[in-house]
Design a protein around this motif. Structure first.
Motif, PDB file in Angstrom:
ATOM      1  N   ALA A   1       0.832  -1.205   0.000  1.00 34.53           N
ATOM      2  CA  ALA A   1       0.000   0.000   0.000  1.00 34.53           C
ATOM      3  C   ALA A   1       0.868   1.257   0.000  1.00 34.53           C
ATOM      4  O   ALA A   1       0.614   2.198  -0.763  1.00 34.53           O
ATOM      5  CB  ALA A   1      -0.931  -0.011   1.218  1.00 34.53           C
ATOM      6  N   GLU A   2       1.903   1.262   0.803  1.00 34.85           N
ATOM      7  CA  GLU A   2       2.810   2.405   0.860  1.00 34.85           C
ATOM      8  C   GLU A   2       3.539   2.598  -0.471  1.00 34.85           C
ATOM      9  O   GLU A   2       3.654   3.721  -0.974  1.00 34.85           O
ATOM     10  CB  GLU A   2       3.818   2.224   1.991  1.00 34.85           C
ATOM     11  CG  GLU A   2       4.758   3.399   2.140  1.00 34.85           C
ATOM     12  CD  GLU A   2       5.742   3.221   3.285  1.00 34.85           C
ATOM     13  OE1 GLU A   2       6.671   4.043   3.353  1.00 34.85           O
ATOM     14  OE2 GLU A   2       5.599   2.277   4.089  1.00 34.85           O
ATOM     15  N   ALA A   3       4.012   1.509  -1.056  1.00 38.62           N
ATOM     16  CA  ALA A   3       4.707   1.590  -2.337  1.00 38.62           C
ATOM     17  C   ALA A   3       3.789   2.129  -3.429  1.00 38.62           C
ATOM     18  O   ALA A   3       4.193   2.998  -4.221  1.00 38.62           O
ATOM     19  CB  ALA A   3       5.248   0.214  -2.733  1.00 38.62           C
ATOM     20  N   LEU A   4       2.561   1.632  -3.494  1.00 35.45           N
ATOM     21  CA  LEU A   4       1.619   2.111  -4.498  1.00 35.45           C
ATOM     22  C   LEU A   4       1.238   3.565  -4.262  1.00 35.45           C
ATOM     23  O   LEU A   4       1.134   4.354  -5.203  1.00 35.45           O
ATOM     24  CB  LEU A   4       0.372   1.227  -4.538  1.00 35.45           C
ATOM     25  CG  LEU A   4       0.529  -0.092  -5.277  1.00 35.45           C
ATOM     26  CD1 LEU A   4      -0.645  -1.018  -5.000  1.00 35.45           C
ATOM     27  CD2 LEU A   4       0.681   0.147  -6.774  1.00 35.45           C
ATOM     28  N   ASN A   5       1.026   3.940  -3.016  1.00 33.60           N
ATOM     29  CA  ASN A   5       0.687   5.321  -2.686  1.00 33.60           C
ATOM     30  C   ASN A   5       1.806   6.269  -3.112  1.00 33.60           C
ATOM     31  O   ASN A   5       1.569   7.303  -3.742  1.00 33.60           O
ATOM     32  CB  ASN A   5       0.392   5.452  -1.196  1.00 33.60           C
ATOM     33  CG  ASN A   5      -0.097   6.832  -0.836  1.00 33.60           C
ATOM     34  OD1 ASN A   5      -0.970   7.388  -1.506  1.00 33.60           O
ATOM     35  ND2 ASN A   5       0.454   7.399   0.209  1.00 33.60           N
ATOM     36  N   ASN A   6       3.039   5.921  -2.775  1.00 27.81           N
ATOM     37  CA  ASN A   6       4.187   6.744  -3.169  1.00 27.81           C
ATOM     38  C   ASN A   6       4.327   6.811  -4.687  1.00 27.81           C
ATOM     39  O   ASN A   6       4.577   7.872  -5.251  1.00 27.81           O
ATOM     40  CB  ASN A   6       5.481   6.217  -2.551  1.00 27.81           C
ATOM     41  CG  ASN A   6       5.551   6.449  -1.063  1.00 27.81           C
ATOM     42  OD1 ASN A   6       4.896   7.333  -0.520  1.00 27.81           O
ATOM     43  ND2 ASN A   6       6.334   5.628  -0.382  1.00 27.81           N
TER      44      ASN A   6
END
Length: 133
Positions: free
Chosen positions: A59-64
């Protein structure tokens, strides 16, 4: 030295779930993602199982990625299991940028079909096809 001591990595507890032959590589840690630039797309490689407990790194990778790149490719060829938390994360990414989902296996394709997101997502067979789209 016992068999368990010989095949158990240093620092690991010797039990029936952690014993494996010394020549076999350990499974990648759940929630670990690789990322790289490929032409005009940012590629995120997901691997393993994704549920509420393991989704935060993805989720963090996609958000970034969606906040910095207009085209994001999620390589799901290494995903062995995903649930509704995975669907939620990719739908949010789809809304934030141009997202392509590459290489989903039968379980993911079925999840997309059952949930109806197969009509929404840009699914491609390979990362190369997704990058070229």
């Amino acid at each position: 030295m016992s068999w368990s001591e010989a095949v158990t990595p240093a620092g690991a507890d010797a039990d029936e779930n952690s014993v494996r032959p010394h020549h076999q590589a350990p499974e990648p840690a759940q929630g670990v993602v690789r990322q790289y630039q490929c032409r005009d797309a940012w590629v995120i490689v997901a691997h393993g199982e994704y549920d509420m407990g393991t989704i935060p790194p993805l989720a963090e990778a996609l958000n970034n990625a969606t906040s910095k790149h207009s085209k994001v490719v999620l390589d799901t060829s290494g995903v062995s299991f995903a649930d509704s938390s995975f669907l939620n994360v990719i739908i949010l990414a789809h809304q934030a940028a141009t997202l392509y989902v590459a290489g989903p296996g039968p379980q993911l394709r079925r999840l997309f079909e059952i949930s109806g997101v197969d009509a929404l997502l840009r699914v491609r067979a390979t990362v190369e096809e997704a990058v070229a789209s």
